[in-house]
Design an enzyme around this catalytic site. Structure first.
Site, PDB file in Angstrom:
ATOM      1  N   ASP A  44      22.435  -8.329 -19.592  1.00  0.00           N
ATOM      2  CA  ASP A  44      23.139  -7.171 -19.722  1.00  0.00           C
ATOM      3  C   ASP A  44      24.412  -7.222 -20.539  1.00  0.00           C
ATOM      4  O   ASP A  44      25.036  -5.974 -20.899  1.00  0.00           O
ATOM      5  CB  ASP A  44      23.484  -6.767 -18.056  1.00  0.00           C
ATOM      6  CG  ASP A  44      24.581  -7.649 -17.701  1.00  0.00           C
ATOM      7  OD1 ASP A  44      24.976  -8.838 -18.054  1.00  0.00           O
ATOM      8  OD2 ASP A  44      24.957  -7.515 -16.401  1.00  0.00           O
ATOM      9  N   SER A  45      24.485  -8.261 -21.411  1.00  0.00           N
ATOM     10  CA  SER A  45      25.548  -8.551 -22.365  1.00  0.00           C
ATOM     11  C   SER A  45      24.926  -7.394 -23.701  1.00  0.00           C
ATOM     12  O   SER A  45      25.864  -7.242 -24.637  1.00  0.00           O
ATOM     13  CB  SER A  45      25.400  -9.638 -23.241  1.00  0.00           C
ATOM     14  OG  SER A  45      24.234 -10.289 -23.069  1.00  0.00           O
ATOM     15  N   ASP A  83      18.327  -9.384 -16.876  1.00  0.00           N
ATOM     16  CA  ASP A  83      19.340  -9.189 -16.005  1.00  0.00           C
ATOM     17  C   ASP A  83      19.416  -8.076 -15.044  1.00  0.00           C
ATOM     18  O   ASP A  83      18.747  -7.032 -15.288  1.00  0.00           O
ATOM     19  CB  ASP A  83      20.704  -9.228 -16.659  1.00  0.00           C
ATOM     20  CG  ASP A  83      21.479 -10.328 -16.872  1.00  0.00           C
ATOM     21  OD1 ASP A  83      21.349 -11.504 -16.198  1.00  0.00           O
ATOM     22  OD2 ASP A  83      22.226 -10.408 -17.695  1.00  0.00           O
ATOM     23  N   LYS A 113      17.724 -12.099 -13.194  1.00  0.00           N
ATOM     24  CA  LYS A 113      19.095 -12.995 -13.136  1.00  0.00           C
ATOM     25  C   LYS A 113      20.036 -12.244 -12.375  1.00  0.00           C
ATOM     26  O   LYS A 113      20.136 -10.718 -12.772  1.00  0.00           O
ATOM     27  CB  LYS A 113      19.348 -13.494 -14.332  1.00  0.00           C
ATOM     28  CG  LYS A 113      20.797 -14.074 -14.068  1.00  0.00           C
ATOM     29  CD  LYS A 113      21.308 -14.957 -15.373  1.00  0.00           C
ATOM     30  CE  LYS A 113      21.907 -14.175 -16.457  1.00  0.00           C
ATOM     31  NZ  LYS A 113      23.121 -13.638 -16.205  1.00  0.00           N
ATOM     32  N   GLU A 115      24.267 -11.824 -10.698  1.00  0.00           N
ATOM     33  CA  GLU A 115      25.556 -12.488 -10.483  1.00  0.00           C
ATOM     34  C   GLU A 115      25.897 -12.727  -8.974  1.00  0.00           C
ATOM     35  O   GLU A 115      25.601 -11.688  -8.393  1.00  0.00           O
ATOM     36  CB  GLU A 115      26.317 -11.852 -11.299  1.00  0.00           C
ATOM     37  CG  GLU A 115      26.277 -11.937 -12.726  1.00  0.00           C
ATOM     38  CD  GLU A 115      27.401 -10.993 -13.515  1.00  0.00           C
ATOM     39  OE1 GLU A 115      28.367 -10.682 -12.934  1.00  0.00           O
ATOM     40  OE2 GLU A 115      27.017 -10.863 -14.755  1.00  0.00           O
ATOM     41  N   GLU A 182      28.547 -20.171 -15.712  1.00  0.00           N
ATOM     42  CA  GLU A 182      29.557 -19.426 -16.883  1.00  0.00           C
ATOM     43  C   GLU A 182      30.954 -19.945 -16.869  1.00  0.00           C
ATOM     44  O   GLU A 182      31.747 -19.306 -15.863  1.00  0.00           O
ATOM     45  CB  GLU A 182      29.209 -18.052 -17.059  1.00  0.00           C
ATOM     46  CG  GLU A 182      30.072 -17.264 -18.342  1.00  0.00           C
ATOM     47  CD  GLU A 182      29.629 -16.016 -18.695  1.00  0.00           C
ATOM     48  OE1 GLU A 182      28.746 -15.346 -18.375  1.00  0.00           O
ATOM     49  OE2 GLU A 182      30.153 -15.459 -19.604  1.00  0.00           O
TER      50      GLU A 182
END
Ligand code: KIV
Length: 266
Positions: A44-45, A83, A113, A115, A182
């Site tokens: 999602d960057s 993501d 993925k 978080e 991270e």
């Protein structure tokens, strides 16, 4: 040979390092895959490096599907992980399953993925039970940037470090096949890597991790808005592109381009 979640497990067992890079489009995915990189993350960057937002918060499920489909088409043997964006999995386990199911079915990716640590374990459990492989992401979680007051290293205090180790264990126990660590101290990442049976993929977490991931625009020297200390620039593609664009601009304006060779029928 196609990389799968089983490949990741086998590589950890054999002590082989896993390489992963982000990509958000077909052409880049092909280049990354041709280079032999094990896995591609449609991160999602993309909110920052493709869409110009200041964080990942505004990214939508539709954005992830749009880019994910293109990457899967170009990924070859690389394992593709997509993501789950902010608020696509936090509201309820059911909503998380619905959104993960859409991403998984509509992109054809191999895994999603998300978080979060212990608090997100029920979501990881439900998704893996439904057959959707999950990569965890703990430590500095970009979707929490406003809570941190910026993109800041996590786990520097003893208490913070212990919490991240607990989160890693919770993510593994819930069924994740790998976990991104991270921006945490290298010693904490080494402790986690030692304790987990699933691979750890580090970004700003030191050399002890089982693998590494970087954002491709960062490692190519193309993204100037923000330069994390942990990034190594493997090329200065930004400079190369700027100079090619300048040469093109000059060639068009001087009448040098197109020449006879570049003119069909001339
Ligand atoms: O979105 C992303 O690119 C990521 C990596 C930084 C791990 O999550």
């Amino acid at each position: 040979m196609k990389n799968t979640v089983a490949t990741f497990a086998a590589m950890k067992t054999r002590g082989e390092k896993i390489s992963m890079l982000t990509a958000y489009d077909y052409t880049t995915a092909r280049l990354v895959s041709d280079a032999g990189v094990n896995a591609i993350l449609v991160g999602d960057s993309l909110g920052q490096v493709m869409l110009g937002y200041s964080s990942t918060i505004a990214v939508t499920v539709e954005d992830m599907i749009h880019h994910g489909v293109a990457v899967v088409r170009g990924a070859g043997d690389a394992l593709v992980v997509v993501d789950m964006p902010f608020m696509s999995y936090q509201v309820s386990v059911e909503e998380a399953l619905r959104n993960a199911g859409r991403i998984f079915k509509e992109t054809g990716c191999a895994a999603v993925k998300l978080e979060g640590g212990a608090e997100i374990a029920p979501v990881i459990r439900r998704l893996t039970a439904a057959g959707i492989p999950v990569m965890g992401h703990i430590g500095m979680m970009p979707q929490h940037v406003h809570q941190y007051g910026g993109f800041k290293m996590q786990g520097k205090s003893v208490q913070g470090a212990n919490r991240i180790v607990e989160d890693a264990l919770a993510v593994e126990c819930a069924g994740a096949f790998a976990v991104v660590l991270e921006c945490i101290p290298a010693g904490v990442a080494a402790r986690i890597t030692e304790r987990l049976s699933i691979p750890t993929i580090g970004i700003g977490a030191g050399a002890a991790c089982d693998g590494q991931v970087l954002v491709n625009q960062d490692m190519l020297g193309m993204f100037a808005d923000f330069r994390p200390k942990f990034v190594r620039r493997f090329a200065e593609a930004g400079d190369l592109m700027r100079s090619a664009f300048r040469a093109y601009d000059a060639a068009v304006k001087s009448g040098d381009f197109p020449g006879t060779d570049e003119t069909p029928g001339a």
